[in-house]
Design a protein around this motif. Structure first.
Motif, PDB file in Angstrom:
ATOM      1  N   ILE A   1       0.844  -1.200   0.000  1.00  0.00           N
ATOM      2  CA  ILE A   1       0.000   0.000   0.000  1.00  0.00           C
ATOM      3  C   ILE A   1       0.876   1.246   0.000  1.00  0.00           C
ATOM      4  O   ILE A   1       0.619   2.205  -0.749  1.00  0.00           O
ATOM      5  CB  ILE A   1      -0.945  -0.011   1.218  1.00  0.00           C
ATOM      6  CG1 ILE A   1      -1.969  -1.136   1.072  1.00  0.00           C
ATOM      7  CG2 ILE A   1      -1.628   1.344   1.401  1.00  0.00           C
ATOM      8  CD1 ILE A   1      -2.771  -1.404   2.323  1.00  0.00           C
ATOM      9  N   LEU A   2       1.914   1.229   0.821  1.00  0.00           N
ATOM     10  CA  LEU A   2       2.829   2.369   0.885  1.00  0.00           C
ATOM     11  C   LEU A   2       3.549   2.584  -0.440  1.00  0.00           C
ATOM     12  O   LEU A   2       3.667   3.711  -0.913  1.00  0.00           O
ATOM     13  CB  LEU A   2       3.841   2.154   2.001  1.00  0.00           C
ATOM     14  CG  LEU A   2       4.841   3.265   2.242  1.00  0.00           C
ATOM     15  CD1 LEU A   2       4.133   4.556   2.602  1.00  0.00           C
ATOM     16  CD2 LEU A   2       5.815   2.869   3.322  1.00  0.00           C
ATOM     17  N   ARG A   3       3.997   1.509  -1.071  1.00  0.00           N
ATOM     18  CA  ARG A   3       4.673   1.628  -2.368  1.00  0.00           C
ATOM     19  C   ARG A   3       3.746   2.203  -3.428  1.00  0.00           C
ATOM     20  O   ARG A   3       4.138   3.048  -4.232  1.00  0.00           O
ATOM     21  CB  ARG A   3       5.199   0.266  -2.817  1.00  0.00           C
ATOM     22  CG  ARG A   3       6.449  -0.151  -2.112  1.00  0.00           C
ATOM     23  CD  ARG A   3       6.965  -1.461  -2.657  1.00  0.00           C
ATOM     24  NE  ARG A   3       8.223  -1.812  -2.045  1.00  0.00           N
ATOM     25  CZ  ARG A   3       8.623  -3.036  -1.788  1.00  0.00           C
ATOM     26  NH1 ARG A   3       7.849  -4.054  -2.104  1.00  0.00           N
ATOM     27  NH2 ARG A   3       9.786  -3.266  -1.238  1.00  0.00           N
ATOM     28  N   ALA A   4       2.494   1.745  -3.432  1.00  0.00           N
ATOM     29  CA  ALA A   4       1.529   2.245  -4.413  1.00  0.00           C
ATOM     30  C   ALA A   4       1.262   3.734  -4.193  1.00  0.00           C
ATOM     31  O   ALA A   4       1.203   4.515  -5.151  1.00  0.00           O
ATOM     32  CB  ALA A   4       0.227   1.456  -4.319  1.00  0.00           C
ATOM     33  N   ALA A   5       1.126   4.140  -2.932  1.00  0.00           N
ATOM     34  CA  ALA A   5       0.897   5.559  -2.635  1.00  0.00           C
ATOM     35  C   ALA A   5       2.104   6.396  -3.029  1.00  0.00           C
ATOM     36  O   ALA A   5       1.960   7.487  -3.583  1.00  0.00           O
ATOM     37  CB  ALA A   5       0.599   5.732  -1.155  1.00  0.00           C
ATOM     38  N   HIS A   6       3.294   5.881  -2.776  1.00  0.00           N
ATOM     39  CA  HIS A   6       4.514   6.592  -3.130  1.00  0.00           C
ATOM     40  C   HIS A   6       4.602   6.741  -4.642  1.00  0.00           C
ATOM     41  O   HIS A   6       4.977   7.800  -5.155  1.00  0.00           O
ATOM     42  CB  HIS A   6       5.719   5.829  -2.584  1.00  0.00           C
ATOM     43  CG  HIS A   6       7.018   6.538  -2.778  1.00  0.00           C
ATOM     44  ND1 HIS A   6       7.887   6.205  -3.773  1.00  0.00           N
ATOM     45  CD2 HIS A   6       7.579   7.564  -2.095  1.00  0.00           C
ATOM     46  CE1 HIS A   6       8.945   7.000  -3.704  1.00  0.00           C
ATOM     47  NE2 HIS A   6       8.792   7.834  -2.694  1.00  0.00           N
ATOM     48  N   GLN A   7       4.257   5.699  -5.369  1.00  0.00           N
ATOM     49  CA  GLN A   7       4.306   5.746  -6.832  1.00  0.00           C
ATOM     50  C   GLN A   7       3.279   6.751  -7.356  1.00  0.00           C
ATOM     51  O   GLN A   7       3.594   7.549  -8.239  1.00  0.00           O
ATOM     52  CB  GLN A   7       4.034   4.367  -7.411  1.00  0.00           C
ATOM     53  CG  GLN A   7       4.133   4.317  -8.908  1.00  0.00           C
ATOM     54  CD  GLN A   7       3.900   2.927  -9.461  1.00  0.00           C
ATOM     55  OE1 GLN A   7       3.345   2.067  -8.784  1.00  0.00           O
ATOM     56  NE2 GLN A   7       4.308   2.704 -10.684  1.00  0.00           N
ATOM     57  N   ARG A   8       2.066   6.744  -6.812  1.00  0.00           N
ATOM     58  CA  ARG A   8       1.045   7.691  -7.255  1.00  0.00           C
ATOM     59  C   ARG A   8       1.453   9.122  -6.954  1.00  0.00           C
ATOM     60  O   ARG A   8       1.177  10.027  -7.729  1.00  0.00           O
ATOM     61  CB  ARG A   8      -0.297   7.378  -6.598  1.00  0.00           C
ATOM     62  CG  ARG A   8      -1.076   6.296  -7.281  1.00  0.00           C
ATOM     63  CD  ARG A   8      -2.480   6.245  -6.749  1.00  0.00           C
ATOM     64  NE  ARG A   8      -2.476   6.063  -5.300  1.00  0.00           N
ATOM     65  CZ  ARG A   8      -2.759   4.932  -4.687  1.00  0.00           C
ATOM     66  NH1 ARG A   8      -3.074   3.872  -5.370  1.00  0.00           N
ATOM     67  NH2 ARG A   8      -2.723   4.863  -3.364  1.00  0.00           N
ATOM     68  N   ALA A   9       2.107   9.329  -5.826  1.00  0.00           N
ATOM     69  CA  ALA A   9       2.541  10.680  -5.460  1.00  0.00           C
ATOM     70  C   ALA A   9       3.594  11.205  -6.413  1.00  0.00           C
ATOM     71  O   ALA A   9       3.697  12.408  -6.624  1.00  0.00           O
ATOM     72  CB  ALA A   9       3.076  10.686  -4.035  1.00  0.00           C
ATOM     73  N   GLY A  10       4.360  10.299  -7.015  1.00  0.00           N
ATOM     74  CA  GLY A  10       5.408  10.713  -7.936  1.00  0.00           C
ATOM     75  C   GLY A  10       4.951  10.907  -9.357  1.00  0.00           C
ATOM     76  O   GLY A  10       5.686  11.432 -10.186  1.00  0.00           O
ATOM     77  N   GLU A  11       3.724  10.501  -9.666  1.00  0.00           N
ATOM     78  CA  GLU A  11       3.222  10.632 -11.035  1.00  0.00           C
ATOM     79  C   GLU A  11       2.790  12.073 -11.304  1.00  0.00           C
ATOM     80  O   GLU A  11       2.283  12.761 -10.423  1.00  0.00           O
ATOM     81  CB  GLU A  11       2.020   9.712 -11.236  1.00  0.00           C
ATOM     82  CG  GLU A  11       2.395   8.240 -11.198  1.00  0.00           C
ATOM     83  CD  GLU A  11       1.173   7.334 -11.339  1.00  0.00           C
ATOM     84  OE1 GLU A  11       0.047   7.866 -11.414  1.00  0.00           O
ATOM     85  OE2 GLU A  11       1.356   6.121 -11.334  1.00  0.00           O
ATOM     86  N   ALA A  12       2.977  12.481 -12.525  1.00  0.00           N
ATOM     87  CA  ALA A  12       2.545  13.818 -12.933  1.00  0.00           C
ATOM     88  C   ALA A  12       1.034  13.842 -13.038  1.00  0.00           C
ATOM     89  O   ALA A  12       0.419  12.895 -13.533  1.00  0.00           O
ATOM     90  CB  ALA A  12       3.181  14.177 -14.268  1.00  0.00           C
ATOM     91  N   PRO A  13       0.398  14.903 -12.570  1.00  0.00           N
ATOM     92  CA  PRO A  13      -1.058  14.983 -12.681  1.00  0.00           C
ATOM     93  C   PRO A  13      -1.504  15.068 -14.140  1.00  0.00           C
ATOM     94  O   PRO A  13      -0.827  15.678 -14.963  1.00  0.00           O
ATOM     95  CB  PRO A  13      -1.410  16.257 -11.907  1.00  0.00           C
ATOM     96  CG  PRO A  13      -0.148  17.032 -11.801  1.00  0.00           C
ATOM     97  CD  PRO A  13       0.986  16.054 -11.946  1.00  0.00           C
ATOM     98  N   THR A  14      -2.602  14.428 -14.427  1.00  0.00           N
ATOM     99  CA  THR A  14      -3.139  14.483 -15.787  1.00  0.00           C
ATOM    100  C   THR A  14      -4.329  15.429 -15.814  1.00  0.00           C
ATOM    101  O   THR A  14      -5.105  15.500 -14.871  1.00  0.00           O
ATOM    102  CB  THR A  14      -3.590  13.071 -16.267  1.00  0.00           C
ATOM    103  OG1 THR A  14      -4.538  12.561 -15.335  1.00  0.00           O
ATOM    104  CG2 THR A  14      -2.406  12.154 -16.373  1.00  0.00           C
ATOM    105  N   ALA A  15      -4.455  16.182 -16.892  1.00  0.00           N
ATOM    106  CA  ALA A  15      -5.550  17.159 -16.977  1.00  0.00           C
ATOM    107  C   ALA A  15      -6.583  16.699 -17.969  1.00  0.00           C
ATOM    108  O   ALA A  15      -6.413  15.929 -18.808  1.00  0.00           O
ATOM    109  CB  ALA A  15      -5.012  18.498 -17.400  1.00  0.00           C
TER     110      ALA A  15
END
Length: 54
Positions: free
Chosen positions: A40-54
């Motif tokens: 869960i922590l790895r997935a959250a960390h990965q999502r936090a590092g992704e660029a936001p999509t518009a």
């Protein structure tokens, strides 16, 4: 009171050490719970590092 900071890599290392300890104590269920939390922590960390999509 001083603030302490922990890196993501340190958290991973601590979790892996905890899983090793659970294995050494023959507590596989505890190790499984730690592993699940780590995923869960790895997935959250990965999502936090992704660029936001518009």
């Amino acid at each position: 009171m001083s603030e302490q900071r922990v890196t993501f890599e340190q958290v991973i290392a601590y979790a892996q050490a905890a899983m090793d300890g659970a294995d050494a104590l023959n507590q596989p269920l505890a190790g499984n719970h730690i592993a699940a939390g780590l995923e869960i922590l790895r997935a959250a960390h990965q999502r936090a590092g992704e660029a936001p999509t518009a």
